[in-house]
Design an enzyme around this catalytic site. Structure first.
Site, PDB file in Angstrom:
ATOM      1  N   LYS A 292       0.842  -1.198   0.000  1.00 17.74           N
ATOM      2  CA  LYS A 292       0.000   0.000   0.000  1.00 17.74           C
ATOM      3  C   LYS A 292       0.880   1.252   0.000  1.00 17.74           C
ATOM      4  O   LYS A 292       0.601   2.217  -0.714  1.00 17.74           O
ATOM      5  CB  LYS A 292      -0.959  -0.023   1.200  1.00 17.74           C
ATOM      6  CG  LYS A 292      -2.063  -1.066   1.005  1.00 17.74           C
ATOM      7  CD  LYS A 292      -2.906  -1.336   2.238  1.00 17.74           C
ATOM      8  CE  LYS A 292      -3.843  -2.518   1.949  1.00 17.74           C
ATOM      9  NZ  LYS A 292      -4.698  -2.891   3.078  1.00 17.74           N
TER      10      LYS A 292
ATOM     11  N   GLN B  89      -4.911  -1.658   9.181  1.00 15.03           N
ATOM     12  CA  GLN B  89      -4.756  -2.981   8.571  1.00 15.03           C
ATOM     13  C   GLN B  89      -5.370  -4.051   9.479  1.00 15.03           C
ATOM     14  O   GLN B  89      -5.105  -4.095  10.676  1.00 15.03           O
ATOM     15  CB  GLN B  89      -3.262  -3.262   8.311  1.00 15.03           C
ATOM     16  CG  GLN B  89      -2.984  -4.538   7.547  1.00 15.03           C
ATOM     17  CD  GLN B  89      -3.542  -4.527   6.120  1.00 15.03           C
ATOM     18  OE1 GLN B  89      -3.675  -3.489   5.490  1.00 15.03           O
ATOM     19  NE2 GLN B  89      -3.881  -5.697   5.612  1.00 15.03           N
TER      20      GLN B  89
ATOM     21  N   ASP C 101     -11.291   2.471   3.342  1.00 11.85           N
ATOM     22  CA  ASP C 101     -11.534   1.029   3.198  1.00 11.85           C
ATOM     23  C   ASP C 101     -13.015   0.728   2.964  1.00 11.85           C
ATOM     24  O   ASP C 101     -13.377  -0.370   2.542  1.00 11.85           O
ATOM     25  CB  ASP C 101     -11.114   0.306   4.494  1.00 11.85           C
ATOM     26  CG  ASP C 101      -9.827  -0.483   4.328  1.00 11.85           C
ATOM     27  OD1 ASP C 101      -9.544  -0.933   3.200  1.00 11.85           O
ATOM     28  OD2 ASP C 101      -9.115  -0.657   5.331  1.00 11.85           O
TER      29      ASP C 101
HETATM   30  N1  GUN Z   1      -6.772  -7.062   5.552  1.00 11.01           N
HETATM   31  C1  GUN Z   1      -7.011  -7.806   4.453  1.00 11.01           C
HETATM   32  N2  GUN Z   1      -7.589  -7.063   3.489  1.00 11.01           N
HETATM   33  C2  GUN Z   1      -7.720  -5.814   3.992  1.00 11.01           C
HETATM   34  C3  GUN Z   1      -8.240  -4.600   3.468  1.00 11.01           C
HETATM   35  O1  GUN Z   1      -8.722  -4.502   2.342  1.00 11.01           O
HETATM   36  N3  GUN Z   1      -8.187  -3.529   4.309  1.00 11.01           N
HETATM   37  C4  GUN Z   1      -7.683  -3.609   5.564  1.00 11.01           C
HETATM   38  N4  GUN Z   1      -7.690  -2.509   6.306  1.00 11.01           N
HETATM   39  N5  GUN Z   1      -7.193  -4.722   6.076  1.00 11.01           N
HETATM   40  C5  GUN Z   1      -7.206  -5.810   5.289  1.00 11.01           C
END
Ligand code: GUN
Length: 282
Positions: free
Chosen positions: A52, A96, A119
């Site tokens: 990211k 996350q 998200d």
């Molecule tokens: N963990 C696995 N996929 C995601 C996601 O799309 N966003 C977040 N914040 N955590 C994750």
């Protein structure tokens, strides 16, 4: 043999579009900033967060990284989110997941301002999506819609079947398909006649978390198949999806590979959500 839907190429195009718009904003003196919070040192989460941050760098989005120890308390995390909610220089906040077990994930998600919920996990974002007012959309299903549109799949009036009903993929996926005027059926572990329902789909989206569960016998000739799953094949470094690619590709009209299908779209959509957030408060 089905045509491949190239998620690598489509995600690259989307990131390039975001990059261009971020540069335009910068020229007007507006910066785009994503705050990324990682608690603990789960290896998979560390890789995702790294990817990211790389995508932020590529698109010109600033990333503010908060790497917190495993022992972080609920209060400490809530305080950080509150500070980031109030920080006008931050457009998006991403925590996350999964969080260490002692932390209340639901409370954390609700603490993020819906205006910075890139998200799309906050109940207000989910509610906005469901009643069709603007708001952030969960990145993976948003990415699937882009894959369908940019591969020339007709959504309007299509019979779309979503296999899986998770809050992050299946449910928002079904609402997004509905928004595009598809006729949507959601299947799950209690569904009767799963094969029959899948076989009637013009668009089949599979997000069940079971390796190679859907094979060619579930697919209508010429259908578009989107595989959201990702699994490591036991004892190898190879990856597979929820769809048995080889048999499915013999029947489908278009299909996403794993890797290189849905996966890269999630991060591209996250970048897009950050850009949209900055545009909203401009
Ligand atoms: N963990 C696995 N996929 C995601 C996601 O799309 N966003 C977040 N914040 N955590 C994750």
């Amino acid at each position: 043999m089905a045509e491949l839907i190239d998620g690598k190429k489509i995600s690259q195009d989307l990131k390039d579009e975001v990059k261009e718009k971020v540069a335009e904003l910068k020229a007007q003196g507006v910066e785009v900033t994503l705050a990324v919070i990682l608690v603990g040192n789960d290896p998979a989460s560390t890789v995702y967060v790294g990817n990211k941050k790389k995508a932020c760098e590529y698109t010109g989005i600033n990333s503010k990284s908060f790497e917190l120890p495993e022992e972080t308390t609920q209060e400490e995390l809530m305080k950080l989110i509150k500070d980031l909610n109030e920080d006008d220089s931050v457009n998006g906040i991403l925590v996350q997941l999964p969080l260490p077990k002692h932390l209340d994930e639901d409370k954390v998600i609700r603490a993020i301002s819906p205006n910075k919920d890139v998200d799309g996990f906050h109940p207000e974002s989910v509610g906005r999506l469901s009643i069709g007012v603007p708001g952030f959309v969960s990145c993976t299903p948003a990415g699937v819609i882009e894959l369908l549109k940019r591969s020339g799949t007709v959504l309007d009036g299509a019979n779309a079947v979503v296999v899986g009903r998770s809050n992050i993929v299946g449910k928002p996926m079904s609402v997004l398909l509905l928004r595009e005027n598809a006729t949507v059926t959601i299947c799950h572990s209690h569904t009767k006649n799963l094969k029959e329902i899948c076989k009637a789909a013009d668009i089949l989206v599979v997000a069940i978390g079971q390796p190679k569960f859907i094979d060619g016998s579930y697919i209508k000739e010429g259908a578009t198949v989107i595989d959201v799953g990702i699994h490591r094949i036991d004892g190898t470094k190879k990856l597979c999806g929820d769809v048995d690619f080889d048999s499915a590709a013999e029947v489908a009209g278009k299909i996403t590979p794993v890797p290189g299908g849905v996966g890269p779209m999630t991060i591209a959509e996250l970048m897009n959500n950050c850009l949209q957030s900055a545009l909203m408060c401009k």
